[in-house]
Design a protein around this motif. Structure first.
Motif, mmCIF file in Angstrom:
data_model
loop_
_atom_site.group_PDB
_atom_site.id
_atom_site.type_symbol
_atom_site.label_atom_id
_atom_site.label_comp_id
_atom_site.label_asym_id
_atom_site.label_seq_id
_atom_site.Cartn_x
_atom_site.Cartn_y
_atom_site.Cartn_z
ATOM 1 N N LEU A 94 12.246 13.235 -4.840
ATOM 2 C CA LEU A 94 12.638 13.097 -3.440
ATOM 3 C C LEU A 94 13.509 11.853 -3.281
ATOM 4 C CD1 LEU A 94 9.450 13.766 -1.265
ATOM 5 C CD2 LEU A 94 11.216 15.347 -2.024
ATOM 6 N N SER A 95 14.386 11.894 -2.293
ATOM 7 C CA SER A 95 15.113 10.665 -1.984
ATOM 8 C C SER A 95 14.125 9.695 -1.357
ATOM 9 C CB SER A 95 16.237 10.945 -0.994
ATOM 10 O OG SER A 95 15.691 11.199 0.287
ATOM 11 N N ARG A 96 14.474 8.425 -1.390
ATOM 12 C CA ARG A 96 13.572 7.423 -0.842
ATOM 13 C C ARG A 96 13.318 7.675 0.650
ATOM 14 N NH1 ARG A 96 11.335 2.878 -3.146
ATOM 15 N NH2 ARG A 96 10.609 1.466 -1.549
ATOM 16 N N LEU A 97 14.358 8.047 1.360
ATOM 17 C CA LEU A 97 14.211 8.287 2.795
ATOM 18 C C LEU A 97 13.270 9.469 3.057
ATOM 19 C CD1 LEU A 97 15.117 7.265 5.511
ATOM 20 C CD2 LEU A 97 16.958 8.971 5.477
ATOM 21 N N LYS A 98 13.455 10.569 2.305
ATOM 22 C CA LYS A 98 12.586 11.740 2.483
ATOM 23 C C LYS A 98 11.140 11.383 2.189
ATOM 24 C CE LYS A 98 15.217 16.005 2.041
ATOM 25 N NZ LYS A 98 16.261 16.083 1.017
ATOM 26 N N ALA A 99 10.939 10.607 1.122
ATOM 27 C CA ALA A 99 9.579 10.217 0.752
ATOM 28 C C ALA A 99 8.933 9.415 1.876
ATOM 29 C CB ALA A 99 9.603 9.397 -0.535
ATOM 30 N N VAL A 100 9.714 8.513 2.469
ATOM 31 C CA VAL A 100 9.187 7.683 3.547
ATOM 32 C C VAL A 100 8.845 8.535 4.768
ATOM 33 C CG1 VAL A 100 9.861 5.935 5.247
ATOM 34 C CG2 VAL A 100 10.279 5.532 2.816
ATOM 35 N N LEU A 101 9.743 9.456 5.121
ATOM 36 C CA LEU A 101 9.501 10.299 6.304
ATOM 37 C C LEU A 101 8.271 11.171 6.103
ATOM 38 C CD1 LEU A 101 13.160 11.335 7.240
ATOM 39 C CD2 LEU A 101 11.623 9.756 8.452
ATOM 40 N N LEU A 102 8.197 11.789 4.921
ATOM 41 C CA LEU A 102 7.078 12.685 4.624
ATOM 42 C C LEU A 102 5.751 11.933 4.687
ATOM 43 C CD1 LEU A 102 6.494 15.617 3.622
ATOM 44 C CD2 LEU A 102 6.405 14.645 1.319
ATOM 45 N N SER A 103 5.692 10.787 4.017
ATOM 46 C CA SER A 103 4.418 10.073 4.034
ATOM 47 C C SER A 103 4.137 9.498 5.417
ATOM 48 C CB SER A 103 4.346 8.995 2.944
ATOM 49 O OG SER A 103 5.573 8.383 2.755
ATOM 50 N N GLY A 104 5.197 9.127 6.145
ATOM 51 C CA GLY A 104 4.994 8.605 7.495
ATOM 52 C C GLY A 104 4.305 9.604 8.401
ATOM 53 N N LEU A 151 0.821 -1.208 0.000
ATOM 54 C CA LEU A 151 0.000 0.000 0.000
ATOM 55 C C LEU A 151 0.855 1.259 0.000
ATOM 56 C CD1 LEU A 151 -2.813 -0.988 2.524
ATOM 57 C CD2 LEU A 151 -3.232 -0.029 0.261
ATOM 58 N N SER A 152 2.061 1.152 0.578
ATOM 59 C CA SER A 152 2.889 2.351 0.665
ATOM 60 C C SER A 152 3.798 2.514 -0.553
ATOM 61 C CB SER A 152 3.732 2.320 1.939
ATOM 62 O OG SER A 152 4.628 1.245 1.877
ATOM 63 N N GLU A 153 4.135 1.419 -1.211
ATOM 64 C CA GLU A 153 5.092 1.494 -2.319
ATOM 65 C C GLU A 153 4.642 2.439 -3.460
ATOM 66 O OE1 GLU A 153 8.114 0.630 -2.335
ATOM 67 O OE2 GLU A 153 8.631 0.854 -4.437
ATOM 68 N N PRO A 154 3.348 2.459 -3.829
ATOM 69 C CA PRO A 154 2.944 3.403 -4.881
ATOM 70 C C PRO A 154 3.237 4.859 -4.503
ATOM 71 C CG PRO A 154 1.223 1.787 -4.547
ATOM 72 C CD PRO A 154 2.226 1.571 -3.452
ATOM 73 N N THR A 155 2.927 5.225 -3.257
ATOM 74 C CA THR A 155 3.184 6.605 -2.819
ATOM 75 C C THR A 155 4.684 6.900 -2.854
ATOM 76 O OG1 THR A 155 1.262 6.548 -1.373
ATOM 77 C CG2 THR A 155 2.905 8.237 -0.919
ATOM 78 N N ILE A 156 5.480 5.948 -2.349
ATOM 79 C CA ILE A 156 6.925 6.169 -2.295
ATOM 80 C C ILE A 156 7.503 6.277 -3.712
ATOM 81 C CG2 ILE A 156 9.128 5.257 -1.446
ATOM 82 C CD1 ILE A 156 7.097 6.131 0.742
ATOM 83 N N ALA A 157 7.067 5.364 -4.595
ATOM 84 C CA ALA A 157 7.566 5.410 -5.975
ATOM 85 C C ALA A 157 7.143 6.713 -6.648
ATOM 86 C CB ALA A 157 7.041 4.207 -6.770
ATOM 87 N N TRP A 158 5.923 7.149 -6.352
ATOM 88 C CA TRP A 158 5.392 8.390 -6.944
ATOM 89 C C TRP A 158 6.193 9.591 -6.458
ATOM 90 C CZ3 TRP A 158 1.998 12.412 -4.831
ATOM 91 C CH2 TRP A 158 1.385 13.192 -5.806
ATOM 92 N N LEU A 159 6.426 9.667 -5.136
ATOM 93 C CA LEU A 159 7.157 10.815 -4.586
ATOM 94 C C LEU A 159 8.597 10.854 -5.105
ATOM 95 C CD1 LEU A 159 5.948 10.896 -0.862
ATOM 96 C CD2 LEU A 159 5.429 12.563 -2.662
ATOM 97 N N THR A 160 9.231 9.693 -5.219
ATOM 98 C CA THR A 160 10.625 9.704 -5.655
ATOM 99 C C THR A 160 10.730 9.984 -7.160
ATOM 100 O OG1 THR A 160 10.553 7.298 -5.857
ATOM 101 C CG2 THR A 160 11.510 8.171 -3.858
#
Ligand code: PHE
Ligand code: NA
Length: 455
Positions: free
Chosen positions: A347-357, A333-342
């Motif tokens: 965004l870096s993968r880490l930033k994308a994860v923190l932001l969505s978190g 469920l989270s991978e689409p958002t992370i792939a979209w943000l990066t």
């Protein structure tokens, strides 16, 4: 390219068809099967609802699953990007990309409450181990669950735990870990469910449960129930949320999309039906209400664990497995958002994860308080959690699915789709193509009209 890297942001591939099957099944099999399917079946009267759900899987879910994986593999990008690529190749409007954006949003919204429900399962692990299930009755089990819902801090703590686990995995990536855990999880979950079904058969109410689940009485079926069945067929197969598209985008060329999709759908449906057969005998044996809502499995199963030999251990194991099944779904469920943000915003993968978190955590509070402080605060008779569930599963998913089949069936050429799937121009394919163009969109449209009482 032996390493699939759903984790590093570099576009990688699954190492084999088998790994893709595991990941897609890991995404599909989750709370939808074991938590949601039984309780919405209970709320919507049983047999006829189950029939409609199965028909939706067959006519709408499986074709759409194939299309989403196909789009992902052809587009090799996040849902918005992938649809953009496929549309451009076909000379179709670039605006179809918005469909991908909506899918990403749908997955994001679902994830905000999905981790909370998974938290309920985690919260039940210590309860099981400490022997709190021993001697539970329908009443005392309801009270135990009620106490959990009334405790927002506990809900937040366990929900946060699941959210952190999800994001940690997604951030640092453990394709190998995912693969390894799925390898024992899926069979393990299956075996435990069989044990539960076996136990349920000893309650003497197994026949009543079978009648409830499979006796079809269409007169009981409202338009709303049909919409719920349709929405659930999307939810349970992880459709219209970007999950299957993004997993398809890591799929090596040459894998049979059709075969794998059917295998995923069969596994998913089997788990849901087993969950129903495990839970409803307990419902009837303990004088509980089939339509009592989201707490159904959390009230019924502990009663069974409290009575069976080694119940504390079996119960703990079950809720651990349910939590892991939910975790593998949450990852997808989270991978689409992370792939979209990066990919879309660099965004870096880490930033994308923190932001969505952070965003997910805040949004999750709305659902937490729906079960206690804000329970009375409703719009159209729905609290925040109910509204989010309804919006995503019953509106965004069916609409997204409808637009996806229209895009593929009417905006892409038959040859494009056939090549995308990697199949020949067989009679079977041509039949499937007719279903995609006509039966699937008509099916969705009819359900919508029924739910608005226009049909
Ligand atoms: N299919 C999952 C389940 O049944 C939920 C899910 C929905 C996962 C959408 C990914 C995307 O529990
Ligand atoms: Na599912």
């Amino acid at each position: 390219a032996g390493d699939a890297q759903i984790s590093t942001g570099a576009r990688g591939q699954w190492s084999s068809r088998w790994v893709f099957f595991l990941a897609a099944t890991g995404s599909a099999v989750g709370l939808g099967n074991i938590w949601k399917f039984p309780y919405i079946t209970g709320e919507n009267g049983g047999g006829a609802f189950v029939m409609v759900y199965l028909a939706c899987i067959l006519v709408i879910g499986i074709p759409l699953l194939m299309l989403e994986v196909m789009i992902g593999r052809r587009g090799r990008a996040n849902p918005e990007g992938a649809i953009g690529v496929v549309a451009a190749q076909a000379g179709a409007s670039r605006h179809w990309r918005a469909l991908g954006t909506m899918a990403v949003l749908t997955g994001f919204l679902i994830l905000s409450f999905y981790t909370l429900i998974a938290g309920w399962a985690v919260a039940y692990v210590p309860d099981a181990l400490l022997g709190r299930f021993a001697g539970l009755t329908g009443e005392s089990s309801s009270a135990l669950f009620g106490a959990l819902l009334a405790d927002p801090l506990k809900l937040i703590a366990y929900g946060t735990l699941v959210l952190l686990a999800t994001l940690l995995i997604v951030a640092f990536g453990v394709h190998k870990g995912l693969e390894r855990s799925l390898r024992f999880l899926m069979p393990g979950l299956f075996i435990l469910l069989l044990v539960l079904v076996g136990y349920a058969a000893t309650t003497g109410h197994f026949a009543a449960a079978v009648h409830f689940l499979f006796d079809v009485d269409f007169s009981k079926l409202t338009g709303q129930s049909v919409l719920v069945a349709l929405g659930h067929s999307f939810f349970t197969l992880s459709l219209a949320s970007g999950a299957m598209m993004v997993y398809g985008s890591y799929l090596p060329a040459g894998t049979s999309i059709a075969k794998t999709s059917i295998m995923v759908a069969v596994a998913d449906t089997a788990v849901a039906l087993l969950a129903g057969l495990a839970i409803f005998p307990l419902v009837f044996a303990n004088g509980l209400e089939p339509g009592s809502g989201p707490g159904l499995i959390f009230v019924t199963l502990p009663i069974a664990f409290g009575q069976m030999p080694l119940g504390a251990l079996v119960g703990a194991l079950f809720f651990v497995m349910l939590a892991i099944a939910a975790l593998t779904s949450a990852i997808s469920l989270s991978e689409p958002t992370i792939a979209w943000l990066t990919e879309r915003f660099g965004l870096s993968r880490l930033k994308a994860v923190l932001l969505s978190g952070v965003a997910l955590w805040i949004l999750g509070l709305g659902s937490v308080f729906s079960f206690n402080h804000w329970a009375e605060f409703t719009v159209f008779g729905k609290n925040f959690f109910d509204a989010l569930d309804y919006l995503t599963a019953n509106l965004m998913m069916p609409i997204g699915g409808l637009l996806t089949v229209l895009f593929c069936g009417w905006s892409l050429r038959q040859a494009t789709v056939r090549e995308g799937l990697g199949v020949g121009s067989t009679g079977l394919f041509r039949l499937w193509w007719l279903i995609v163009r006509f039966a699937t969109p008509l099916g969705i449209a009819i359900v919508f009209l029924r739910s608005l009482e226009l049909l």
